[in-house]
Write a protein that holds these residues in place. Structure first.
Motif, mmCIF file in Angstrom:
data_model
loop_
_atom_site.group_PDB
_atom_site.id
_atom_site.type_symbol
_atom_site.label_atom_id
_atom_site.label_comp_id
_atom_site.label_asym_id
_atom_site.label_seq_id
_atom_site.Cartn_x
_atom_site.Cartn_y
_atom_site.Cartn_z
ATOM 1 N N GLY B 16 0.995 -1.320 0.118
ATOM 2 C CA GLY B 16 0.081 0.009 -0.010
ATOM 3 C C GLY B 16 0.773 1.367 0.009
ATOM 4 O O GLY B 16 0.388 2.307 -0.631
ATOM 5 N N ARG B 35 -6.320 0.437 8.953
ATOM 6 C CA ARG B 35 -7.053 0.435 10.085
ATOM 7 C C ARG B 35 -6.434 0.566 11.613
ATOM 8 O O ARG B 35 -6.911 0.733 12.703
ATOM 9 C CB ARG B 35 -7.680 -0.870 10.155
ATOM 10 C CG ARG B 35 -6.906 -2.054 10.169
ATOM 11 C CD ARG B 35 -7.383 -3.541 10.022
ATOM 12 N NE ARG B 35 -6.499 -4.433 9.695
ATOM 13 C CZ ARG B 35 -6.677 -5.704 9.370
ATOM 14 N NH1 ARG B 35 -7.923 -6.024 9.064
ATOM 15 N NH2 ARG B 35 -5.712 -6.481 9.218
ATOM 16 N N LYS B 42 0.139 -2.780 13.146
ATOM 17 C CA LYS B 42 -0.324 -4.349 13.020
ATOM 18 C C LYS B 42 0.760 -5.311 12.732
ATOM 19 O O LYS B 42 0.561 -6.316 12.262
ATOM 20 C CB LYS B 42 -1.560 -4.258 12.030
ATOM 21 C CG LYS B 42 -2.776 -3.650 12.729
ATOM 22 C CD LYS B 42 -3.945 -4.313 13.315
ATOM 23 C CE LYS B 42 -4.643 -3.491 14.194
ATOM 24 N NZ LYS B 42 -6.047 -3.693 14.073
ATOM 25 N N ILE B 48 13.153 -9.036 7.074
ATOM 26 C CA ILE B 48 14.212 -8.529 5.833
ATOM 27 C C ILE B 48 13.689 -7.823 4.894
ATOM 28 O O ILE B 48 12.612 -8.158 4.211
ATOM 29 C CB ILE B 48 14.706 -9.876 5.201
ATOM 30 C CG1 ILE B 48 15.316 -10.568 6.374
ATOM 31 C CG2 ILE B 48 15.966 -9.292 4.200
ATOM 32 C CD1 ILE B 48 16.050 -11.906 5.986
ATOM 33 N N GLY B 163 -3.477 -6.640 2.677
ATOM 34 C CA GLY B 163 -2.805 -7.848 3.289
ATOM 35 C C GLY B 163 -3.506 -9.299 3.169
ATOM 36 O O GLY B 163 -4.790 -9.282 2.495
ATOM 37 N N TYR B 229 16.272 -13.544 12.802
ATOM 38 C CA TYR B 229 16.942 -12.194 11.988
ATOM 39 C C TYR B 229 17.652 -11.323 13.306
ATOM 40 O O TYR B 229 16.784 -11.237 14.304
ATOM 41 C CB TYR B 229 16.053 -11.477 11.301
ATOM 42 C CG TYR B 229 15.242 -11.870 10.323
ATOM 43 C CD1 TYR B 229 15.643 -13.230 9.733
ATOM 44 C CD2 TYR B 229 13.854 -11.661 10.251
ATOM 45 C CE1 TYR B 229 14.649 -13.613 8.704
ATOM 46 C CE2 TYR B 229 12.952 -12.245 9.352
ATOM 47 C CZ TYR B 229 13.514 -13.384 8.621
ATOM 48 O OH TYR B 229 12.445 -13.803 7.792
ATOM 49 N N VAL B 302 -3.015 -5.700 -4.911
ATOM 50 C CA VAL B 302 -1.443 -5.963 -4.939
ATOM 51 C C VAL B 302 -1.067 -6.593 -3.451
ATOM 52 O O VAL B 302 -1.899 -6.706 -2.640
ATOM 53 C CB VAL B 302 -0.910 -4.677 -4.851
ATOM 54 C CG1 VAL B 302 -1.245 -3.846 -6.129
ATOM 55 C CG2 VAL B 302 -1.224 -3.521 -3.634
ATOM 56 N N ASP B 304 0.319 -9.061 -0.478
ATOM 57 C CA ASP B 304 -0.140 -10.370 0.178
ATOM 58 C C ASP B 304 -1.530 -10.732 -0.089
ATOM 59 O O ASP B 304 -2.122 -11.700 -0.207
ATOM 60 C CB ASP B 304 0.107 -10.346 1.572
ATOM 61 C CG ASP B 304 1.211 -10.729 2.127
ATOM 62 O OD1 ASP B 304 2.377 -10.794 1.178
ATOM 63 O OD2 ASP B 304 1.605 -10.735 3.295
ATOM 64 N N ALA B 305 -2.412 -9.411 -0.270
ATOM 65 C CA ALA B 305 -3.881 -9.737 -0.730
ATOM 66 C C ALA B 305 -3.955 -10.603 -1.940
ATOM 67 O O ALA B 305 -4.984 -11.246 -2.330
ATOM 68 C CB ALA B 305 -4.535 -8.314 -0.715
ATOM 69 N N ALA B 320 5.730 -7.329 -2.699
ATOM 70 C CA ALA B 320 4.577 -6.342 -2.041
ATOM 71 C C ALA B 320 4.933 -5.085 -2.765
ATOM 72 O O ALA B 320 3.958 -4.377 -3.273
ATOM 73 C CB ALA B 320 4.288 -6.392 -0.804
#
Ligand code: FAD
Ligand code: FAD
Ligand code: AMP
Lengths: 369, 434, 283
Positions: B16, B35, B42, B48, B163, B229, B302, B304-305, B320
């Protein structure tokens, strides 16, 4: 906090290293003062705790300890003066005037500021109550001096300056604060943080009486009324001798009854950790800890409380701390004296029963014989 | 007053932000809805971040982006219950002027990215959830409804960057709810340690960092991967397995994470740390075959969604960012030709994306998810155990002739999985990888 | 009516960690929030504006990133936000903070209209002093109403205000005059959600950024470290108690047994308690 004992104090950066010569006009500031807070006719016990602490500071500095009593002319003030001596004051300053009948910031701040400017104490201590905090903040601002809030330890440095220690960053650290180059050095202390000194009946000593340089007409704020709290419904946690408290480990609101039952059986007050207040399981005046009450009971039983630092700082003054927690690694076991790793929900009823048995007249007779 | 925007971007994650930034910096009137309390609130994970894809959006991001460490070492571990066999790759070449990969903490990074979006001219609203797509009589998406009072806003095009678990697209029937077999549930914790301690334990200095990825018995026969990581003053550590596997095995994600933390190869790396922020998040792992329709009348989808996530290489944020940027560039092109945001025009997004590494990579591994899923107990339990055995057998000097040792090892593999099974796994793996 | 409300951006102290070796605060990864106590005051200010009309100005003194908090406050419905930021303010104690804030409030008064009420939170969760509010009141000569639980009435014509104030042992009903400074008690309000229109307006609004000079502060010796009479001399971790709790063995025993042993242990350590407990429970 396990590493705490080995760590050496760090000198904070900035001006901390600097200690300048006190300006000449502050050099004649001497003696330790304690503000005696009158609450509905009685002296708030925190004032006695402060007299005890002030006594130690005055002795170290080899100066006098003075009490300050502000109030309406009459018995209330005279009683407070007697108490001040009984708890160790060498002399007492009084301002008694009708506008001082109920607490309001203007006349109290005026009276205290004028007293300080006239008699020049080097240290001024107040209780960190709603009244004390309201007053201290404005007096310090008028005097343009430093004020350290909510101290947990007061001491005098080798060069005679006040070292005021207080928690910082939610209690994770302590810091020692100095008021350099300004006088008086002011500090507030929360009720029950300092031990209550012994009361010794003594004759009333030297009293200095002052007038209030304000009349009622000059005062903008008027008191329309006072609604005392319903004493029977209120928690008297701060001054209770025995306290039983529950935390999130109890799992559900209804399990708080187990805490209350134990408290009732042994004549204790009940309290809780903060999350329970946030969940609405207990009223706010039952919260123990940094943002709740500081307690100093002879016995404190904590059930299902992890012992976060913010909780710890409120209970460390207890003589004996007993912790019940299912997690053997819970931080509370680092400062409790006695620990039991077990399910509090099952154990509390058993403990209540055992206490009731032990304390029943019958078993006492048996023990006596 | 009814507000009309050129574009509404739903979500302020990597995709986004990439889309909103690209659109706004080309002068489009952009509204972005998030949101969470703030962008990244969130997104607690340490992650990475791939520099190349961000450079294409914000070339000088290194000037002020909150980057933790740049990676100079990658370890791949195969674990059994008590040991690890592994490959390390470390090179001083990664200490370059413009390092290639960084660890980041999403909460901070996303906040920074979002500030850039705002500075580029977009209107960013947090604590605002898009609840529904608003369509005109022809079914074209013309705006979104939000959960705030008085809440409809209109736009020529809506970019769904919500997402993997966003509900807007699924509610509107633009994509399916991700299936349990195509999403992994990852649980993760942040372990705080002083910077020097991390430096010592991983043999890194300054801003150098290290990644460990681990497969094997820690995922208890499920298709899964553990990761670790290094950040500046913390270690992000977690493990993810397919949701369907969790359901079938009744394993609890947090128990899995606990076991991983107690693995003798991992425990010393995090010893004495202070744990904060246990978090769980879904990762789309369906790969190429799970990609939904990517565009329609008045909308594009776009990140992960859209299931644009390369589970095999643990790449997500770069896909993403790239899909967000490409979608934005497609929209800008359509707009510059004065074209309406129709399905036909927005097909340009798909064309451009097909041409990028995003779709090419996903296509390459299109068969991997299914393979690993159906053979999970071999790939994630039997083989790791066998490998450890073999390595141990090899390292122990006990007077057994080497030839015998080799024989034993081979026999152990065959016993466990039959000669035919081994060959078929190898062939299938090779085919899927191809 | 013009209301100024002071908010502070603070680290969420629930998430603060201390470096085990150097005893310094590890701020990395610690989110910042608006001091929770300030939200009660902010909501009260917004409510008053809704009833009496006028404007709400939020003010904070802090580093540039404190702008985030002001943006949030705008999102809740404040009309204007002022960020007082300057390196000269670094290291301020409460005296220096209340000086800087009161100068800024005076400047806000000149620029946007004199405030009728200045709000602060009861206290912050990092400084935790409750001193800044009274400090501002004193410097601006506002009547000081701390720990206010409820504003009963405001009369803009007579400029009178009546409040219920939390005092030791009860509630005080006070009548005072505007302009005044109010510190709001916790749990008095719940912060609202702005409408979409408000949120959109807020997102586009510019935060007013003032340096010390912009706020009309000439005397920099009264700001920051130099203007702070208190000095933090040392920072250290609380000393750990030497011993961990003595554990009562619970293995393979009945609960009553364990309870009896616990009581015996308590009473051995504090024999005097036997009488206290009995006395207290009235048996
Ligand atoms: C600014 C600030 C101020 C704060 N002020 C305060 C304050 O004044 N007072 C305060 O208390 N907190 C305060 N806190 C909160 C504090 O940090 C902790 O979050 C809180 O004390 C934890 O409460 P708890 O121990 O009840 O819950 P938890 O930390 O969740 O602990 C629950 C414990 O119960 C144990 N348990 C679980 N089940 C059982 C069982 N069946 N039987 C026995 N044990 C069980 C668990 O092992 C655990 O140790 C403050 C926090 C902040 C940020
Ligand atoms: C544990 C874990 C570790 C990972 N590690 C890596 C890594 O190291 N490297 C890597 O490249 N990738 C990694 N990934 C994957 C990577 O995080 C994702 O691929 C990437 O974040 C996807 O970005 P996105 O913008 O599509 O979605 P998201 O980052 O999920 O953003 C979606 C945003 O939309 C918001 N939103 C959703 N619905 C609405 C709505 N209706 N209205 C308003 N807002 C809404 C959400 O709050 C969220 O902020 C990891 C994932 C996980 C779970
Ligand atoms: N830097 C600051 N900027 C704005 N307001 C502040 C600042 N510091 C303190 N305040 C206000 O003063 C109140 C009391 O703070 P304190 O005295 O630090 O406990 C807070 O609730 C805020 O409303």
């Amino acid at each position: 906090m396990s590493t705490a004992s080995q760590t050496t104090p760090r000198i904070a950066p900035g001006r901390a290293g600097v200690k300048k010569e006190l300006p000449d006009h502050f050099k004649d500031y001497r003696h330790v003062w304690v503000f005696l807070e009158l609450e509905r006719g009685n002296v708030h016990p925190v004032s006695f705790e402060l007299l005890g602490e002030g006594r130690k500071l005055a002795d170290k500095l080899e100066v006098q300890l003075a009490g300050v009593v502000l109030g309406p002319p009459g018995e209330m003030v005279e009683d407070a003066v007697a108490e001040a001596f009984a708890y160790g004051a060498d002399l007492v300053y009084i301002v008694d005037a009708p506008p001082l009948a109920d607490y309001r910031n203007e006349p109290f701040a005026k009276a205290l500021t004028d007293l300080v400017n006239t008699h020049k104490p080097e240290i001024l201590l107040l209780g960190a109550t709603t009244l004390g905090r309201d007053l201290a903040g404005s007096v310090a601002t008028t005097l343009q001096t430093g004020l350290t809030a909510d101290c947990t330890e007061l001491d005098v440095d080798s060069d005679g300056s006040l070292a005021a220690t207080r928690p910082t960053f939610g209690g994770s650290l302590l810091c020692t604060i100095y008021t350099l180059n300004y006088r008086p050095q002011m500090a507030t202390v929360r009720p029950r943080v300092m031990p209550m000194p012994q009361r010794v009946d003594k004759p009333v000593g030297r009293v200095m009486r002052h007038k209030l340089s304000l009349v009622e007409d000059d005062i903008v704020t008027k008191v329309l009324g006072f609604l005392p709290d319903n004493q029977s419904a209120m928690a008297n946690l701060a001054y209770a001798d025995v306290v039983v408290a529950g935390g999130l480990g109890l799992g559900a609101a209804e399990n708080l009854q187990l805490v209350k039952n134990l408290a009732r059986a042994i004549g204790a007050e009940h309290g809780c950790s903060r999350p329970l207040v946030q969940k609405g399981w207990m009223p706010a005046d039952r919260q123990i800890g940094q943002t709740g009450k500081t307690i100093r009971p002879k016995l404190y039983i904590a059930a299902g409380i992890s012992g976060a630092i913010q909780h710890r700082v409120g209970v460390e003054g207890a003589d004996l701390i007993v912790a019940i927690n299912t997690d053997p690694n819970a931080p509370i076991f680092e400062f409790a004296h006695l620990g039991i790793v077990t399910d509090a929900i099952r154990f509390l009823p058993a403990l209540t029963e055992a206490f009731t048995r032990r304390l029943s007249p019958h078993s006492r007779d048996k023990l006596a014989s | 007053m009814i507000e009309q925007f050129d574009a509404i971007v739903v979500g302020a994650g990597m995709s986004g932000n990439a889309a909103a930034y690209t659109l706004a910096s080309q002068g489009l009137k952009v509204l972005q809805l998030e949101r969470g309390e703030y962008p990244g609130s969130k997104n607690v994970q340490g992650a990475i971040m791939y520099a190349n894809m961000l450079e294409k959006i914000i070339p000088d991001f290194r000037d002020d982006a909150p980057l933790e460490r740049h990676l100079v070492e990658q370890r791949l571990w195969v674990l059994d219950d008590t040991s690890h066999t592994g490959i390390h790759y470390r090179s001083d070449d990664f200490n370059e002027a413009k390092p290639n990969r960084y660890t980041i903490i999403r909460a901070q990074f996303d906040k920074w990215f979002s500030r850039k979006v705002r500075e580029a001219g977009a209107t960013v609203l947090c604590e605002t959830t898009a609840t529904e797509l608003v369509r005109d009589g022809n079914g074209k998406v013309i705006g979104v409804r939000t959960d705030r009072a008085g809440g409809v806003v209109f736009a020529n095009v809506v970019v769904l960057a919500e997402g993997v678990s966003g509900l807007l697209g699924t509610r509107a029937g633009l994509r399916e709810m991700p299936k349990p077999e195509t999403v992994a549930l990852a649980v993760k914790e942040m372990h705080f340690l002083p910077e020097e301690v991390i430096g010592q334990r991983f043999g890194v200095k300054g801003d150098e960092g290290c990644v460990i990825e681990a497969v094997g018995t820690i995922s208890r026969s499920m298709a899964g991967l553990g990761f670790l990581y290094t950040n500046k003053e913390s270690i992000s550590l977690g493990i993810g397995c397919l949701v369907s596997d969790f359901a079938a095995t009744m394993e609890s994600p947090s128990a899995l994470l606990d076991a991983m933390k107690n693995h003798p190869s991992i425990r010393p790396l995090i010893a004495g740390s202070e744990v904060k922020e246990y978090a769980a998040h879904l990762i789309p792992e369906g790969g190429y075959k799970a990609i939904p329709q990517l565009f329609g009348d008045g909308w594009v989808i776009v990140g992960d969604a859209a299931q644009l996530n390369n589970a095999i290489h643990r790449e997500g944020s770069n896909l993403a960012m790239t899909s967000g940027r490409v979608a934005a560039e497609a929209i800008i092109k359509v707009k510059s030709r004065n074209g309406p945001m129709t399905k036909a025009n927005l097909a340009l997004y798909k064309t451009m994306l097909d041409d990028s590494f995003v779709i090419k990579d996903l296509k390459k591994y299109k068969d991997m998810p299914a393979l690993l899923h159906t053979n999970s107990s071999n790939f994630f339990d039997s083989y790791p155990r066998l490998m450890s055995h073999a390595a141990q057998n090899f390292m122990r000097v006990d007077g057994t002739p080497k030839i015998e040792k080799e024989k034993n090892t081979t026999a152990a593999f065959i016993n466990a999985r039959s000669r035919w099974g081994l060959v078929s796994d190898a062939v299938r793996l090779a085919l899927a990888w191809r | 009516m013009h209301i100024v409300i002071c908010i502070k951006q603070v680290p969420d102290s629930a998430q603060i960690r201390v470096h085990p070796v150097t005893n310094t605060i590890m701020r990395q990864g610690v989110p910042t929030i608006i001091n929770p106590y300030d939200l009660f005051a902010l909501e009260e200010a917004l409510k008053l504006r809704d009833v009496h009309g006028g404007e709400v100005t939020v003010l904070t003194m802090g580093p540039p990133m404190a702008e985030d908090s002001l943006r949030k406050a705008l999102g809740y419905g404040a009309d204007r936000a002022v960020l007082l930021t300057d390196r000269y303010f670094a290291g301020s104690d409460t005296l220096a903070t209340s000086f800087a804030l009161s100068q800024a409030i005076a400047k806000i008064g000149e620029t946007f209209g004199r405030p009728d009420i200045v709000f602060t939170g009861k206290q912050t969760i990092d400084g935790d002093t409750a001193q800044v509010g009274p400090g501002i009141a004193k410097r601006l000569d506002l009547s000081q109403l701390t720990y206010v639980a409820k504003i009963a009435s405001i009369d803009l014509d007579t400029r009178e205000i009546e409040v219920a104030r939390r005092a030791e042992g009860g509630t005080q009903l006070l009548k005072s005059r505007l302009p005044c400074l109010i510190t709001m008690l916790e749990d008095t309000n719940e912060i609202r959600r702005g409408s979409l229109q408000q949120a959109l307006c807020a997102a586009r609004r510019q935060v007013v950024k003032w340096t010390a000079a912009d706020a009309g502060i000439d005397d920099l010796t009264r700001c920051g470290l130099r203007g702070s009479p208190t000095v933090v001399k040392r920072v250290f971790a609380p000393t750990a108690r030497a011993e961990r709790a003595a554990q009562i063995d619970t293995a393979e025993r009945g609960l009553q047994d364990i309870a009896d042993e616990l009581i015996a242990d308590i009473l051995t350590r504090r024999p005097a308690l036997e009488h206290e407990l009995a006395f207290n429970s009235g048996t």
